[in-house]
Design an enzyme around this catalytic site. Structure first.
Site, short mmCIF file in Angstrom:
data_model
loop_
_atom_site.label_atom_id
_atom_site.label_comp_id
_atom_site.label_asym_id
_atom_site.label_seq_id
_atom_site.Cartn_x
_atom_site.Cartn_y
_atom_site.Cartn_z
N LYS A 169 0.85 -1.21 0.00
CA LYS A 169 0.00 0.00 0.00
C LYS A 169 0.88 1.25 0.00
O LYS A 169 0.69 2.17 -0.79
CB LYS A 169 -0.91 0.02 1.22
CG LYS A 169 -1.57 1.38 1.47
CD LYS A 169 -2.38 1.40 2.73
CE LYS A 169 -1.63 1.54 4.00
NZ LYS A 169 -1.26 2.91 4.40
N ASN A 170 1.89 1.28 0.87
CA ASN A 170 2.69 2.50 1.04
C ASN A 170 3.72 2.72 -0.06
O ASN A 170 4.45 3.70 -0.03
CB ASN A 170 3.36 2.49 2.42
CG ASN A 170 2.32 2.70 3.50
OD1 ASN A 170 1.17 3.08 3.21
ND2 ASN A 170 2.68 2.43 4.74
N ARG A 183 -4.42 10.41 5.28
CA ARG A 183 -3.34 11.39 5.39
C ARG A 183 -2.42 11.34 4.19
O ARG A 183 -1.76 12.32 3.83
CB ARG A 183 -2.51 11.10 6.64
CG ARG A 183 -3.29 11.18 7.93
CD ARG A 183 -2.34 11.07 9.06
NE ARG A 183 -1.39 12.16 8.99
CZ ARG A 183 -1.67 13.38 9.43
NH1 ARG A 183 -2.85 13.61 9.93
NH2 ARG A 183 -0.80 14.34 9.34
N CYS A 195 -5.14 12.65 13.73
CA CYS A 195 -4.98 11.22 13.47
C CYS A 195 -4.90 10.49 14.80
O CYS A 195 -4.31 11.00 15.75
CB CYS A 195 -3.70 10.97 12.67
SG CYS A 195 -3.31 9.23 12.49
N ARG A 242 1.03 14.17 14.04
CA ARG A 242 1.45 14.04 12.62
C ARG A 242 1.37 15.36 11.85
O ARG A 242 0.67 15.47 10.85
CB ARG A 242 0.66 12.94 11.92
CG ARG A 242 0.78 11.59 12.59
CD ARG A 242 0.06 10.50 11.86
NE ARG A 242 0.76 10.07 10.67
CZ ARG A 242 0.32 9.08 9.87
NH1 ARG A 242 -0.83 8.48 10.15
NH2 ARG A 242 0.99 8.72 8.81
N ASP A 279 4.82 0.30 12.38
CA ASP A 279 3.58 -0.32 11.89
C ASP A 279 3.44 -1.77 12.32
O ASP A 279 2.35 -2.34 12.24
CB ASP A 279 3.51 -0.22 10.35
CG ASP A 279 3.38 1.22 9.88
OD1 ASP A 279 3.65 1.47 8.69
OD2 ASP A 279 3.04 2.08 10.71
N ILE A 320 8.12 6.67 17.27
CA ILE A 320 7.73 7.41 16.07
C ILE A 320 6.45 8.21 16.29
O ILE A 320 6.41 9.41 16.05
CB ILE A 320 7.53 6.44 14.87
CG1 ILE A 320 8.75 5.54 14.67
CG2 ILE A 320 7.22 7.23 13.59
CD1 ILE A 320 9.99 6.24 14.17
N ARG A 380 -8.67 -0.62 4.79
CA ARG A 380 -7.92 0.46 4.12
C ARG A 380 -6.56 -0.03 3.63
O ARG A 380 -6.00 0.54 2.71
CB ARG A 380 -7.69 1.61 5.10
CG ARG A 380 -8.96 2.38 5.43
CD ARG A 380 -8.63 3.56 6.32
NE ARG A 380 -7.55 4.35 5.72
CZ ARG A 380 -7.16 5.50 6.25
NH1 ARG A 380 -7.72 5.93 7.36
NH2 ARG A 380 -6.20 6.20 5.68
C1 EPZ Z 1 4.50 6.83 6.69
O1 EPZ Z 1 3.72 7.86 7.30
C2 EPZ Z 1 3.54 5.64 6.51
N1 EPZ Z 1 2.44 6.05 5.65
C3 EPZ Z 1 3.01 5.21 7.86
O2 EPZ Z 1 2.22 4.03 7.68
C4 EPZ Z 1 4.17 4.83 8.76
O3 EPZ Z 1 3.69 4.56 10.05
C5 EPZ Z 1 5.17 6.02 8.86
O4 EPZ Z 1 5.58 6.43 7.55
C6 EPZ Z 1 6.40 5.66 9.65
O5 EPZ Z 1 7.03 4.57 9.11
C7 EPZ Z 1 2.64 6.05 4.29
O6 EPZ Z 1 3.70 5.76 3.76
C8 EPZ Z 1 1.48 6.45 3.45
P1 EPZ Z 1 6.53 10.11 8.93
P2 EPZ Z 1 4.28 9.37 7.39
O7 EPZ Z 1 6.38 11.42 8.27
O8 EPZ Z 1 5.15 9.65 6.21
C9 EPZ Z 1 6.87 13.43 12.34
C10 EPZ Z 1 0.32 2.62 7.86
O9 EPZ Z 1 -0.12 2.00 8.83
N2 EPZ Z 1 6.69 14.46 11.28
O10 EPZ Z 1 7.71 9.28 8.55
O11 EPZ Z 1 3.13 10.24 7.66
C11 EPZ Z 1 5.61 12.59 12.55
O12 EPZ Z 1 4.69 13.24 13.39
C12 EPZ Z 1 0.83 4.06 8.05
O13 EPZ Z 1 0.40 2.15 6.72
C13 EPZ Z 1 6.73 15.79 11.64
O14 EPZ Z 1 6.89 16.14 12.81
O15 EPZ Z 1 5.19 9.26 8.70
C14 EPZ Z 1 6.17 11.33 13.16
O16 EPZ Z 1 6.35 11.50 14.52
C15 EPZ Z 1 0.55 4.59 9.41
N3 EPZ Z 1 6.55 16.71 10.67
C16 EPZ Z 1 7.51 11.20 12.44
O17 EPZ Z 1 7.83 12.48 11.90
C17 EPZ Z 1 6.36 16.36 9.33
O18 EPZ Z 1 6.20 17.23 8.48
C18 EPZ Z 1 7.53 10.17 11.31
O19 EPZ Z 1 6.45 10.34 10.51
C19 EPZ Z 1 6.33 14.99 9.00
C20 EPZ Z 1 6.51 14.06 9.99
#
Ligand code: EPZ
Length: 422
Positions: free
Chosen positions: A23-24, A93, A117, A122, A307, A329, A399
């Site tokens: 999916k991702n 998201r 979320c 996030r 995840d 995370i 989803r």
């Molecule tokens: C991706 O989300 C995945 N989603 C998530 O999978 C996964 O949990 C996550 O990466 C971590 O591996 C997709 O790929 C569509 P991040 P993403 O930005 O990109 C902080 C699932 O179950 N952050 O790497 O949204 C954030 O709050 C989903 O399939 C900021 O502070 O995650 C978090 O604490 C759930 N500011 C950390 O970084 C920003 O602008 C990592 O989040 C962006 C992120």
């Protein structure tokens, strides 16, 4: 219409279960088709709600798509709009991925700012900061990120945290910027590398994929391509844990890329699970009577994936002793623990650590899914529990898991779907 799963637990699971496309990896790949108008064939895209939603958004921009035998055909020749409808975007998201694709492909975008979320705050500040460093003028208007850019200019961007979708967004935008962009502290997840390889196939010049720094030399034009989506490592991890839930289980997980799961596999072995190679990309899961307690700390790839955290919590309720899982995370990813405690699990959450006491037999109970991974993990808990478990809000699970119930039924699970008029 409310859908729920009714599960009768403790039935030994036997047979082979096949992992679908990721999916991702599919979601950013779909967005990347906006970077060069034309016809794309994306093979092995999972038929899950998030993918359907992404394709509906593509259609609202003027693209067309069609699911064929084992691929989806996307045509972006007639895309004219850069406006992403809130009704569709607010359902997931990952719609933020349209930001980089539209700014790269059209030098403008109107993308709803993601809302709250269940698993954490996030924010998308890294995405906004990076796009504006590339020359995008970003305003927040009526909840939308409104971006316009006369031109994009390559620059050095340092991410405060190796965010997956922020890295993907900035890679897509930088591919069509003037000059070189350097993304420091970039994400190294296999899905990020996959998108980078797709962009390179489209004609982009990218170095450093899978490393801490990615270098992107901007091009004037890219071209459409055909690609095959990588297997879903999180779905694969889900099924490895499924196989390990009960001593009587005899499960083989197929279409699994082991190199994408090094850390979870090491943790399973530490717990006392044996993973036997059976042919190419397939693992047989074996376990003894005793499971060992372990410590797990989630981290960006190649660290332990956040995840998979809920699945290992379920498994460790059966380990002999105290296990610790620290979630680094997302700040709110233990909501499901309170549902598990309704099934009799002995878990305390202190700050960002779950302290899991085992072995504790689980009892069937009605439980609620709070997000995608938590929902699927509660189904696994139901398969291991005595008596009957009813899982509500299963839309979350659908989803991201293709044919979840069908795949479990093929292993002999006693699970059925019920729909209530509500
Ligand atoms: C991706 O989300 C995945 N989603 C998530 O999978 C996964 O949990 C996550 O990466 C971590 O591996 C997709 O790929 C569509 P991040 P993403 O930005 O990109 C902080 C699932 O179950 N952050 O790497 O949204 C954030 O709050 C989903 O399939 C900021 O502070 O995650 C978090 O604490 C759930 N500011 C950390 O970084 C920003 O602008 C990592 O989040 C962006 C992120």
């Amino acid at each position: 219409m409310e859908r729920k799963y009714i599960i009768k637990g403790r039935k030994p699971l036997k047979g082979e279960i096949e992992v679908s496309g990721a999916k991702n990896a599919s979601l950013p790949a779909i967005c990347a088709t906006l970077l060069a108008p034309g016809l794309y064939k994306l093979k092995n895209v999972p038929k899950v709600r998030d993918v359907f939603n992404m394709l509906k958004i593509m259609e609202s921009l003027g693209a067309t798509y069609e699911f064929k035998k084992d691929y989806v055909e996307i045509n972006t020749e007639k895309v004219e709009s850069v406006f992403i409808p809130y009704e569709l975007a607010s359902q997931m998201r990952a719609s933020i991925l349209f930001l980089g694709a539209l700014v790269g492909g059209f030098k403008s975008a109107i993308v709803p700012m993601p809302g709250g979320c269940a698993i954490g705050k996030r924010p998308v500040d890294f995405h906004i900061k990076g796009i504006s460093q590339l020359g995008g003028n970003i305003q927040l208007e009526k909840g939308n990120l409104v971006v316009s850019a006369k031109k994009l200019k390559g620059t050095q961007i340092v991410l405060d945290f190796p965010s997956v979708t922020a890295t993907e967004n900035l890679m897509m935008a930088a591919c069509l910027a003037e000059g070189e962009t350097i993304i420091k502290n970039s994400a190294k997840e296999p899905e990020v590398i996959f998108l980078g390889e797709m962009l390179k196939k489209m004609g982009a010049e990218i170095k450093g994929l899978g490393e801490d720094t990615i270098y992107i030399k901007g091009k004037k034009k890219l071209k459409p391509v055909n690609i095959e989506i990588i297997p879903d490592r999180i779905e694969a991890g889900t099924y490895l844990v499924l196989g390990a839930l009960m001593e009587e289980n005899e499960v083989v997980v197929k279409n699994i890329k082991k190199e994408h799961l090094k850390t979870p596999i090491l943790k399973l072995e530490e717990i006392g699970i044996t993973l036997e190679d059976v042919g190419k990309d397939a693992l047989r899961v074996k376990r003894g009577r005793i499971l060992n307690p372990v410590k797990i700390i989630t981290a960006p790839y190649p660290g332990f994936p956040t995840d998979l955290q809920p699945f290992f919590t379920i498994l460790l309720t059966q380990a002999e002793g105290i296990s610790f899982i620290t979630e680094n995370i997302f700040e709110n990813r233990f909501l499901y623990v309170y549902e598990l405690k309704r099934m009799g699990a002995e878990i305390e959450v202190e700050n960002r650590t779950a302290i899991i006491k085992g072995p504790t037999p689980l009892m069937g109970s009605p439980v609620k899914a709070t997000d995608l991974r938590a929902g699927a993990a509660l189904v696994l808990a139901g398969l291991m529990a005595e008596n009957t478990t009813t899982v509500y809000n299963v839309e979350f699970i659908e989803r991201g898991y293709e044919n979840f119930v069908e795949k479990l039924l093929s292993l002999g699970a006693d699970i059925k779907v019920e729909e209530d008029e509500s």
